[in-house]
Design a protein around this motif. Structure first.
Motif, short mmCIF file in Angstrom:
data_model
loop_
_atom_site.label_atom_id
_atom_site.label_comp_id
_atom_site.label_asym_id
_atom_site.label_seq_id
_atom_site.Cartn_x
_atom_site.Cartn_y
_atom_site.Cartn_z
N ALA A 99 0.84 -1.21 0.00
CA ALA A 99 0.00 0.00 0.00
C ALA A 99 0.87 1.26 0.00
CB ALA A 99 -0.93 -0.01 1.21
N GLY A 100 1.93 1.25 0.79
CA GLY A 100 2.84 2.40 0.81
C GLY A 100 3.52 2.61 -0.53
N PHE A 101 3.89 1.51 -1.18
CA PHE A 101 4.51 1.61 -2.49
C PHE A 101 3.57 2.24 -3.51
CE2 PHE A 101 5.11 -0.22 -6.72
CZ PHE A 101 6.38 0.26 -7.00
N PHE A 102 2.31 1.80 -3.50
CA PHE A 102 1.35 2.34 -4.46
C PHE A 102 1.02 3.81 -4.18
CE2 PHE A 102 0.31 -2.24 -5.10
CZ PHE A 102 0.73 -2.29 -6.43
N VAL A 103 1.02 4.18 -2.92
CA VAL A 103 0.80 5.59 -2.58
C VAL A 103 1.96 6.43 -3.10
CG1 VAL A 103 0.73 7.23 -0.66
CG2 VAL A 103 -0.69 5.18 -0.60
N MET A 104 3.18 5.97 -2.89
CA MET A 104 4.35 6.71 -3.38
C MET A 104 4.36 6.78 -4.91
SD MET A 104 5.88 7.90 -0.82
CE MET A 104 7.42 8.40 -1.49
N ALA A 105 4.00 5.70 -5.56
CA ALA A 105 3.93 5.71 -7.03
C ALA A 105 2.85 6.68 -7.50
CB ALA A 105 3.65 4.31 -7.56
N GLY A 106 1.71 6.71 -6.83
CA GLY A 106 0.64 7.64 -7.19
C GLY A 106 1.05 9.08 -7.00
N VAL A 107 1.75 9.37 -5.91
CA VAL A 107 2.24 10.73 -5.67
C VAL A 107 3.23 11.13 -6.75
CG1 VAL A 107 3.64 12.14 -4.09
CG2 VAL A 107 1.79 10.72 -3.20
N PHE A 108 4.12 10.23 -7.11
CA PHE A 108 5.11 10.53 -8.16
C PHE A 108 4.43 10.81 -9.49
CE2 PHE A 108 7.93 9.13 -11.59
CZ PHE A 108 8.99 9.99 -11.37
N ILE A 109 3.47 10.00 -9.87
CA ILE A 109 2.76 10.19 -11.13
C ILE A 109 1.98 11.50 -11.10
CG2 ILE A 109 0.88 9.28 -12.56
CD1 ILE A 109 1.92 6.46 -11.80
N ALA A 110 1.36 11.82 -9.98
CA ALA A 110 0.63 13.09 -9.86
C ALA A 110 1.58 14.28 -10.01
CB ALA A 110 -0.09 13.15 -8.52
N LEU A 111 2.76 14.19 -9.41
CA LEU A 111 3.73 15.28 -9.55
C LEU A 111 4.19 15.44 -11.00
CD1 LEU A 111 5.92 14.84 -6.36
CD2 LEU A 111 4.34 16.69 -6.87
N MET A 112 4.38 14.34 -11.69
CA MET A 112 4.79 14.41 -13.09
C MET A 112 3.69 15.03 -13.95
SD MET A 112 7.88 13.42 -13.46
CE MET A 112 8.25 14.18 -11.91
N LEU A 113 2.44 14.71 -13.68
CA LEU A 113 1.33 15.31 -14.43
C LEU A 113 1.22 16.81 -14.15
CD1 LEU A 113 -1.38 12.53 -14.09
CD2 LEU A 113 -0.15 13.20 -16.16
N VAL A 114 1.40 17.19 -12.90
CA VAL A 114 1.37 18.61 -12.55
C VAL A 114 2.49 19.33 -13.28
CG1 VAL A 114 1.81 20.24 -10.66
CG2 VAL A 114 0.21 18.37 -10.34
N TYR A 115 3.67 18.75 -13.29
CA TYR A 115 4.81 19.36 -13.96
C TYR A 115 4.56 19.51 -15.46
CZ TYR A 115 9.55 20.28 -15.49
OH TYR A 115 10.65 20.85 -16.06
#
Length: 92
Positions: free
Chosen positions: A4-20
């Motif tokens: 669950a922690g891994f998927f949360v971190m992956a989701g945060v990373f993907i969200a940051l890339m989309l924002v960028y």
């Protein structure tokens, strides 16, 4: 780290890339001076919040530091926006 922690971190990373990716279009539309001010503000906030985080060990300052760093790097290349590159003269 559990799954669950891994998927949360992956989701945060993907969200940051989309924002960028999509923030660049908006950043190109604002004046250069405003982008420079936001860039330096993000750097200053990240610096002071990082120092406060180190001194107090409070998680709130960690998130403020993260926000400042993200803001700084979003506006990192503000000086390239708004100008078209002029063709370079061939000196050969």
């Amino acid at each position: 780290m559990n799954a669950a922690g891994f998927f949360v971190m992956a989701g945060v990373f993907i969200a940051l890339m989309l924002v960028y990716k999509y923030a660049e279009k908006w950043i190109k539309k604002i004046p250069r001076k405003a982008a420079k001010t936001i860039n330096w503000t993000g750097f200053t906030v990240a610096t002071f919040a990082g120092i406060a985080w180190y001194l107090t060990n409070d998680d709130t300052f960690m998130f403020i530091t993260l926000g400042g760093v993200i803001t700084y790097f979003l506006f990192f290349s503000y000086d390239k926006h708004g100008d078209k590159e002029e063709p370079k003269a061939d000196l050969t």
